[in-house]
Structure formats: C-alpha cells, structure tokens
Enzyme design. Sequence first.
Site, PDB file in Angstrom:
ATOM      1  N   ASP A   1       0.841  -1.201   0.000  1.00 31.02           N
ATOM      2  CA  ASP A   1       0.000   0.000   0.000  1.00 31.02           C
ATOM      3  C   ASP A   1       0.874   1.248   0.000  1.00 31.02           C
ATOM      4  OD1 ASP A   1      -2.325   1.493   0.028  1.00 31.02           O
ATOM      5  OD2 ASP A   1      -2.436   1.548   2.209  1.00 31.02           O
TER       6      ASP A   1
ATOM      7  N   LYS B   1      -1.328  -1.328  -4.655  1.00 26.82           N
ATOM      8  CA  LYS B   1      -1.998  -0.081  -5.023  1.00 26.82           C
ATOM      9  C   LYS B   1      -1.326   0.494  -6.257  1.00 26.82           C
ATOM     10  CE  LYS B   1      -1.470   3.604  -2.368  1.00 26.82           C
ATOM     11  NZ  LYS B   1      -1.694   4.485  -1.211  1.00 26.82           N
TER      12      LYS B   1
END
Length: 830
Positions: free
Chosen positions: A119, A159
């Site tokens: 992330d 991500k």
Amino acid sequence: MGRTQKKNSKGRLDRYYYLAKEKGYRARSSFKIIQINEKFGHFLEKSKVVIDLCAAPGSWCQVASNLCPVNSLIIGVDIVPMQPMPNVITFQSDITTEDCRSKLRGYMKTWKADTVLHDGAPNVGLNWVQDAFTQSHLTLQALKLAVENLVVGGTFVTKIFRSKDYNKLMWVFQQLFDKVEATKPPASRNVSAEIFVVCKGFKAPKKLDPRLLDPKEVFEELPDGPQNMQAKVYNPEKKTRKRDGYEEGDYLLYHTVPIMDFVKVEDPIQMLGTTNKFTLDKDDHEWKIVKKLKQTTPEFKACIEDLKVLGKKDFKMLLRWRKAARELLGLDKDEEQPEIETVPLTEEEQIEKELQEMQQKQNLKKKREKRKQNEIKQKEITRMQMQMITPTDLGIEAASIGRDSLFNLKTAEKTGILDDLARGKKRMVFTRDELAEDNEIQIDENAPLSDRDDLADADELESQLDAMYHQFKARRIERDAHFKAKEARGGDDDAWNGFDEVASDEEPEESKKDYVDDDDSDVSDSDSDEAINQLIAKIKGETGDKKLSAKARALFNDSIFDGVEADLPSEEPQAPASSEQGSKKRRLEEVSEESSSDEEEAEEESDSDFEIVRNEKDESDDDYDSEDEAERSQKEKHAREVDIATVEAMTLAHQLALGQRSKHDIVDEGFNRYSFRDRDNLPEWFLEDEKMHSKINKPITKEAAMAIKEKLKALNARPIKKVAEAKARKKMRALNRLEKLKKKAGLINDDSDKSEKDKAEEIAKLMKKVTKKAKLKPKVTLVVAKGKNRGLSGRPKGIKGKYKMVDGVMKNEQRALKRIAKKHRKKSKH
C-alpha cells in the site's frame, strides 16, 4: 489556550476516519484491506505467512494479525520507523535495496509467503506525471519482492495510480498470476486516483525473464506507428482528430506541392493525405506535355486547388490522372526479367518426378486414413464414456465411416463376432483380411488415386453439410420451443409397418414366426437380411423358452449359456394326460410346439405305419368366458395406449366408426406417389426438407375439430399436479385427524367414571378443535383524513387494530393508475 482546528481538505475526516478511531486502527486505510478481503474470498483467513510492504503506520498489519490464523508469521517493512505491534515483526528498510531482501530471508528462513500486501506511495504534490511514474516504479519493485517470496498459488495485493503505465503493469501481472482483477473499495476516496489490483494464483515459473521486472523494459516508450493516410484518402468523410501537435521543424498547417512532384513520387497516397494544394508551373516542360492529356479537365484543375474538401471519387480521379501522366512520360516501364531457359527432363528424371508425385499422393492418403481412424477411436471413447453400448447406436455411428470400414452382419457371422455384437461389444470395424475372406466384399486396390481422392473430398463435403445441419437444428431448438418439443417426441414416422394382428388359438405366435421365416417367404431375400433377422430376434429375446420373460430370454440367448441345459437335470414334473386342470395357456404352448415342428412330423409320418390324429377337445363355457375377458382387456389396453390427439386422427376415427371407410381403404391410401421414394444414401437435411412437403393433405371435418377442441378444454380444465397433490394432502390430513378423533372419542366412551354429560362435552370440544376454521387476516380500517382527523398525528379515537389514513388525493391517484393500466391493456391488444 484554544484548540487547533484539524484540516479537513478533500473530506479527510469522513466516517471511516472516525470508525478507525473507534476500532483502534492506526489509519482509515485498514478498512480498504478489510473490504478487499471480503470481496475476494477471505484470503487473509487462509494465510499463515503475510508480508506487508510499505506498511507504515501499520494499519494493514493490524488487520492481518486479527484475521490470520493463530501463530501466523506477519512481517511489516517500511522506509520510516513504526511503533511495535503484538504478533507482528516490523523493521525499517527500503524495499528497493538488497538489505531488505536479506532481512526478509532471515526472518522467513525456509518459509514462503501466502500473501504479499503493498500500500505504498511516493511523496506526491510536485508533478502528477512524475508522481504516477514513481508509484508504478515502486509497484514493480514490490512485485519483484513478491515473486521472490510468494508460494505457488499465492496472493499479491497492490496499489496503483491511474496513469498511462497502468496497462503495462496489468500485462506484467497477467504473465505471473492466474487471475488479475482491479477494484476500488468503498473506503477509498472518490477524488483519489488510486485503485487496487488483486492478483491470485501465483504461477511460480521456474525460469523468469529478467526483462519482465525491469522498469526500463516495462515502461519503455514505443514510437508511434505511421499515420494511415489511406484511410484519409479513401474515407475522407470519417475524420478523427488527434491533438498530437506539430511535427518537428514544421510549424505550418497549410502545405503546397508542385503537381509534377505528385506525378513522380513513389507514395502518392501519403502525399494526398498531407497536402492541401497542388501548384502548376506553366514553364515546366513536363507539365506542358502532361497538360495535353484528355484527363486534364477543368474539373481536375479545380480539384487540385483544395484537396481537403475532396471526396473518395475525386481522389480516385487524381490517381487515374497520375497513372496516365506516368505512362505518357515513360516512368512506369516494366523491368525486363531475364529469360529462364527450361531444360527438358531426361527419361530417368521424368520417372523419378512421377514417383515423387505418387509418393506424395500416397502419403496424403495415409495421413487422411490415419486421421479417420483417430476420429473413429475418439468417437468410440466418447461413446464408452457416455455408456452408449446398444448395437443400434453403434450401427448408426459406423454408417458414416465409409464402405471399406462398414461392418457386415454376414461377415460377422462367419468370423464369430455376431454373438459379441448381440452382447453389445464395441468392435464393429473389421480388418482388411477379415473382409477379404468374404467373397461378396471386394476392395479395389487398383482404383486411380485421383478418383479415390475425389470420393474422399465428396465424403468430407457431405460430412461438413451434415455438421452444419446439426448446428442449425441445435440453434433452432434453442430458439423455438415447439421445434424442441417435436424433436423430443422424435417426429412423425412415415414408415408403415402394417396392422398388428392378435395371435389366435389356432395359429400361435411361434408358428407365425416359423411361417414368416420360411424359405418360400419374400422377406429374407439374402443372407445379409437373414443374419439381420437372427440378430434382431436374438437381441429382442424372441427365440428361446416362451415360459420366460423377454429380458430373461435375451439373457439366456447369450452364447455363454450354450450347453448348460444338457448338464442340468429336468425338474419339471410331467402332468398326466387325463388331468382336467390344464389351463388355456398350457394348451396354447402344446399347439405351438406341434405347429412349429411340422417338418419333423411329416418325416415321422412317412417312416411310421400309424397315422397320428390330433385330439380335438371341446372347450368348456369357462374357456369362452376367459376368452371374452382377455379380448375385452386387450381392447381396453389398446384404447389406453392409442391417443387420438390430432384433427386428422379424429376424422379418421369418426369415418371408421360410422362405416364411411374401411381398413382396405386406409391400406389403399397408404400406397401413393410418396410411398416408394428412394431414401437410401441421402443426407439427413435433404430428407427433413422433403418430409415437410412430400405428404398428402388429409381432409378434416368440423365435427372432428370440435371434438378435439372439447378434449383439449377438458384437459386444460384439470388442475395442475401441484394443486391436485395439495388437495389430496389436505384431504389426507383431515382423514387422519378424524381417525384420531374417533380413537379419542372411543376412549372417552369407555371411561366409566365420567357421566354421559361430561363425555358429550369432551367429544364436542374435540369436534370443535377438528372443525375450527383458519384464522382470518384482520382487515385494515381506512380512516379518511378530513374533519377532526385532518392533520392528526397518532391513532384516531375509536379505531382498534390496523388502520390506514387516506385522503382525496390518494383516491384520485388510484383512479389515475387504473386509467393508465387500462390504456396500456388496450395498446397491448392492438
């Protein structure tokens, strides 16, 4: 000292922010991984080893420690320090360095990760293009770490920012994982450009191309392809604007070119697509020559003034003018090709060439035969898997193989395979040697290869047509429900097999079969037909002991039971001749045995001095009664089996019942111009088409149509199966309750301690329970909102139970809805 107001740009203090505070998570991003985990099959609950890259502040590690199994290994790494967490190993390192890899190997030892989470994002805010590229580069580095540490079938969640490198990263993911899917969880802000990619089913290739994880190779900028000027010229109406800017060194939008350059250029379409106008140089010597062409018309000169407004027809006129100009100037001279001297072949070379051609044809033939054999084997394997083991299915399938491979029942009988066929064996294709043993089957080996190739091509074309017809039928079955029902019923059989006669006492069934199979009969004209009849009789169980059922006869007709009867002792006691208890069935069997052995009796009569006279027994009245009952039951059975479902059948039944037509008339009508058409070796699609038109339109009557209509009305009036079953269940429950009531009432009556009044009261209570009605649904009371009830909040006075407030507006709305529905019904009828 006043409180500082926390910034709330882009709606950062949303509900997920407060939820994270309540749940004790370090950041609102924890809800992103929770929602992704729920959407993609709860992969965290199945993970024993989890690696979280760019984990700070540690919210994803918190979720993993809560969801993963007990004693799971969870490792979090980030370039910035993190506060320690229970059940989580955290360390500070850069994921793009070798130091991070070595520390990960030290913590994991020989284990492999089930899930890798990422992330991370760079520090954004300067330039969006640069930030998006940095994020893509960081994602590729995280993928590199995941490839080194993931187990086979592992999961990778990362991500990505929406940018021009997104498709390149997705292509890399698809090379390494079985399933790749992009998602945006609800916890992610709508204003954010982030999306999350979930990669499941890691392939773990043994050899990995290093270019697949090299940022220079993955994010390489490819040059744009050449412009499609042909589309501009031949489809000038379709204009697609692309704002690509100016070419290097050319900052003009209007281009002019001399007309003679258009004549001499090698790619005229490219020039037509980029030029606005052709100029004329009157002093040019070549233009003076070309100007004299008849194609140089005023229209041509007007067209070259503005090329951007021309259409397809005008551009073709310019190209034709250019071709004529080049021919006039001598620019399109064909290059002289050197003559190739052909040396005649010698006799040996000619023979060798012919041998090579024959060898090639032979190889093609072998290849074709091998392919056919493979298809046959594949069909047999499929047939065995589908348990299609009946001889009928095998014969139908083998009929499409060809004459050389088609089995012959006479050959099967000679080679001893007929019994295997009767038992349902799969082998029906005989070898060439077995076919050669039969004199009737001859294989022409001396036939020309070209003829055999033509026959093979014709067979292949016919098989393709059959396949196309089957595909058409499949599509029609999916589209048309009536056609599907017709195919399920099997269609109409046009073949007439005669009338079924009931065997009489004087002529038993077995004697009829012997009569049909006699040498003088015309049914069995060849040995092949005789073998077919024997095989069918053996399969159906028509031969053998008549005391057994058809299935038992078919079983004991197998060759494995041959000779068993001779070894077994006879257990059947012989009945005395004077016994009067013999039934009609016994006498029928005796008569059938006598009639089936006429030839043996004739021989015995010729050898013996005595004349054998059959004993004629008078049948009693009981026998006549049993005959009438049997005939009556047979008629009832026939009436149940035969269903008159069409108007034509009902018309025929009426005519037969009224004596207007006889059986002979129906037989005569069966012989018409469509009866004896040749249908052998014709494709199925042709026969289906002929069947639609090659039939006689039989007359119908009004009475028959009305009778069928009334019959269908009666059928439709019957309740459906579910309703009938529900009524029957209701009736059965009522009967069961009544039986229980009777038992209880009997027990009450037998009780001597109670008075007659008490007994009557208790029985009345029981009857009341049985006959009590179902509770009715309470009606809703309508209260008009006017007068004292206008604007009333709460229950009106004097109203009990459910109620509903109504007013005049609602009444008008209901009327309007009914009016609209009525209008729609009228439109649908038209």
